[in-house]
Scaffold this active site. Structure first.
Site, PDB file in Angstrom:
ATOM      1  N   ASP A  18      10.553   8.394 115.610  1.00  0.00           N
ATOM      2  CA  ASP A  18      11.616   7.012 115.341  1.00  0.00           C
ATOM      3  C   ASP A  18      12.916   7.251 116.356  1.00  0.00           C
ATOM      4  O   ASP A  18      13.928   8.098 115.378  1.00  0.00           O
ATOM      5  CB  ASP A  18      11.922   6.906 113.724  1.00  0.00           C
ATOM      6  CG  ASP A  18      13.002   5.457 114.015  1.00  0.00           C
ATOM      7  OD1 ASP A  18      12.780   4.535 114.719  1.00  0.00           O
ATOM      8  OD2 ASP A  18      13.496   4.659 112.700  1.00  0.00           O
ATOM      9  N   GLU A  54      20.277   0.938 117.912  1.00  0.00           N
ATOM     10  CA  GLU A  54      19.227   0.235 116.842  1.00  0.00           C
ATOM     11  C   GLU A  54      19.590   0.830 115.045  1.00  0.00           C
ATOM     12  O   GLU A  54      19.500  -0.276 114.642  1.00  0.00           O
ATOM     13  CB  GLU A  54      18.161   0.542 117.253  1.00  0.00           C
ATOM     14  CG  GLU A  54      16.690  -0.179 116.475  1.00  0.00           C
ATOM     15  CD  GLU A  54      16.632   0.046 115.571  1.00  0.00           C
ATOM     16  OE1 GLU A  54      16.032  -0.444 114.360  1.00  0.00           O
ATOM     17  OE2 GLU A  54      16.590   1.302 115.305  1.00  0.00           O
ATOM     18  N   GLU A  55      20.442   2.165 115.114  1.00  0.00           N
ATOM     19  CA  GLU A  55      19.955   2.785 114.064  1.00  0.00           C
ATOM     20  C   GLU A  55      21.879   2.497 113.134  1.00  0.00           C
ATOM     21  O   GLU A  55      21.337   2.873 112.679  1.00  0.00           O
ATOM     22  CB  GLU A  55      19.813   3.953 114.111  1.00  0.00           C
ATOM     23  CG  GLU A  55      18.512   4.809 114.368  1.00  0.00           C
ATOM     24  CD  GLU A  55      17.225   4.564 113.656  1.00  0.00           C
ATOM     25  OE1 GLU A  55      17.996   3.140 112.564  1.00  0.00           O
ATOM     26  OE2 GLU A  55      16.294   4.375 113.853  1.00  0.00           O
TER      27      GLU A  55
END
Length: 407
Positions: free
Chosen positions: A127, A163-164
């Site tokens: 990820d 994004e995280e």
């Protein structure tokens, strides 16, 4: 802007397919040179620590790598020392965009490759640096000569920061007045090599209870913020059993992620707080907010009467369930419960979500995937590009009708 000559696409992928070896436990999915380049790229990306807000080094290296491989590269500043990377061929306005993110969650875990088990691990190995590497190799595999050049030059790559941590990179790209508009966007996240038909929405919020400090031997002289919080969480424990659900996404869930309050056991707590993430299977953040406020209004009234208070901070991310295109044959389909950058890119493009690796190991100390998963993703991204390009462009505002759900 839709690709005009699908026969050219078929030729391009046909030439690539010729390099793929027959499946067997003795050989790799890709030819040796492509596999070697893929593994080296993936290793370098994972080697560079890029926890959210610290993506500068990996972005600089990635931009250089893309330039060295014939891409025109732009950096979009999102914040100080934080840049999205946009790469394309001979033209900037392309039909297709492939995108993933270069930030990871903490903590950093170093890269490893066990050649005996063919397992590759490390923070971001799944990820989402596996998607980043596979997307790049999928596009680079298109030759720069003849008919295949037409396909490569109608594809852009976008790798975003943050994004995280709320999707700030993609939100900044979406709001960028210089960005192109696309017909097709393929997002990369760990999806087990399957095509995602949608994911749950989210409502993140904080609860803040305030009271009045006092000696714990004389609690009637104070107002316990922890008591107010405990009552509130008890009500929410009951409420979360009755939140909206849907056939497609199942039950809405509510996670009490962090709870803290008070300063010592012998002091009546003056403050208490909780951070909560709600994964929406149906409905909207506004609907869930209303249910929460209605369920806790009596607690708030009692707290205020006693000299305390109960407040909600709704400034976190919030969006309803996200339906995603999955009208491509030859892929297994699923829905997922995690959030992505898909809703953060505005527009009427077709949107697809695919990537190697399993979300169940992402964010863990055993984040890893098989080499064959990484290699297969290169082929699958190529197949997605070809088949998605055959679809008609979405009509403006399509798919934005009312949602059916159950309470």
């Amino acid at each position: 802007m839709l690709l005009q000559n699908l026969s050219l696409l078929a030729l391009a992928l046909g030439s690539y397919a010729a390099s793929v070896r027959p499946a067997s436990s003795e050989v790799t999915t890709l030819d040796a040179s492509t596999s070697k380049e893929l593994l080296a790229l993936h290793k370098k990306l994972v080697d560079i620590e890029s926890i959210s807000e610290n993506e500068l080094e990996v972005g600089i290296w990635l931009a250089s790598y893309l330039k060295d491989n014939g891409f025109t590269v732009e950096r979009q500043e999102v914040a100080k020392d934080r840049y999205n990377i946009l790469a394309y061929g001979s033209k900037r306005d392309t039909t297709i965009l492939l995108s993933s993110h270069i930030d990871t969650v903490p903590p950093y875990w170093p890269y490893y490759y066990n050649k005996t088990t063919d397992v590759i691990g490390g923070r971001g190995s799944v990820d989402a640096k596996a998607s980043v590497a596979a997307q790049i190799l999928a596009v680079m595999g298109l030759k720069e000569e003849g008919e295949a050049k037409f396909l490569r030059d109608d594809i852009s790559l976008l790798f975003v920061v943050g994004e995280e941590a709320g999707g700030e990179g993609m939100k900044a790209f979406s709001a960028w007045d210089k960005r192109p508009q696309y017909d097709i966007v393929i997002f990369g996240e760990p999806t087990e090599g399957k095509l995602v038909c949608g994911h749950k929405g989210i409502l993140g919020f904080e609860i803040h209870a305030t009271g009045k400090a006092a000696h714990s031997g004389y609690p009637w002289l104070g107002v316990s913020a922890n008591d107010i919080m405990a009552e509130t969480l008890a009500v929410l424990l009951e409420l979360r059993q009755h939140l909206p659900w849907s056939e497609k996404y199942g039950n809405t869930t509510m996670n009490f992620g962090r709870i803290q309050g008070g300063v010592a056991a012998n002091v009546v707590a003056e403050t208490s707080s909780a951070k909560i993430a709600t994964r929406l299977a149906a409905g909207t953040p506004k609907i869930i907010q209303g249910l929460i406020l209605n369920a806790t209004k009596e607690i708030k009234a009692r707290a205020q009467k006693d000299g305390g208070d109960l407040e909600f901070d709704w400034s976190g991310n919030g969006y309803p369930p996200v339906d995603i295109d999955c009208d491509i044959e030859g892929f297994e389909k699923l829905t997922v419960n995690y959030g992505t950058d898909v809703p953060n890119l505005e527009g009427d493009h077709r949107r697809y979500l695919y990537g190697p690796g399993n979300i169940f190991v992402a964010h863990s100390d055993h984040e890893a995937l098989k080499r064959t998963e990484l290699e297969q993703a290169v082929l699958d991204y190529r197949r997605l590009i070809l088949q998605a390009s055959k679809m008609e462009p979405k009509q403006q505002g399509a798919g934005k009708g009312s949602e059916q759900f159950e309470l």
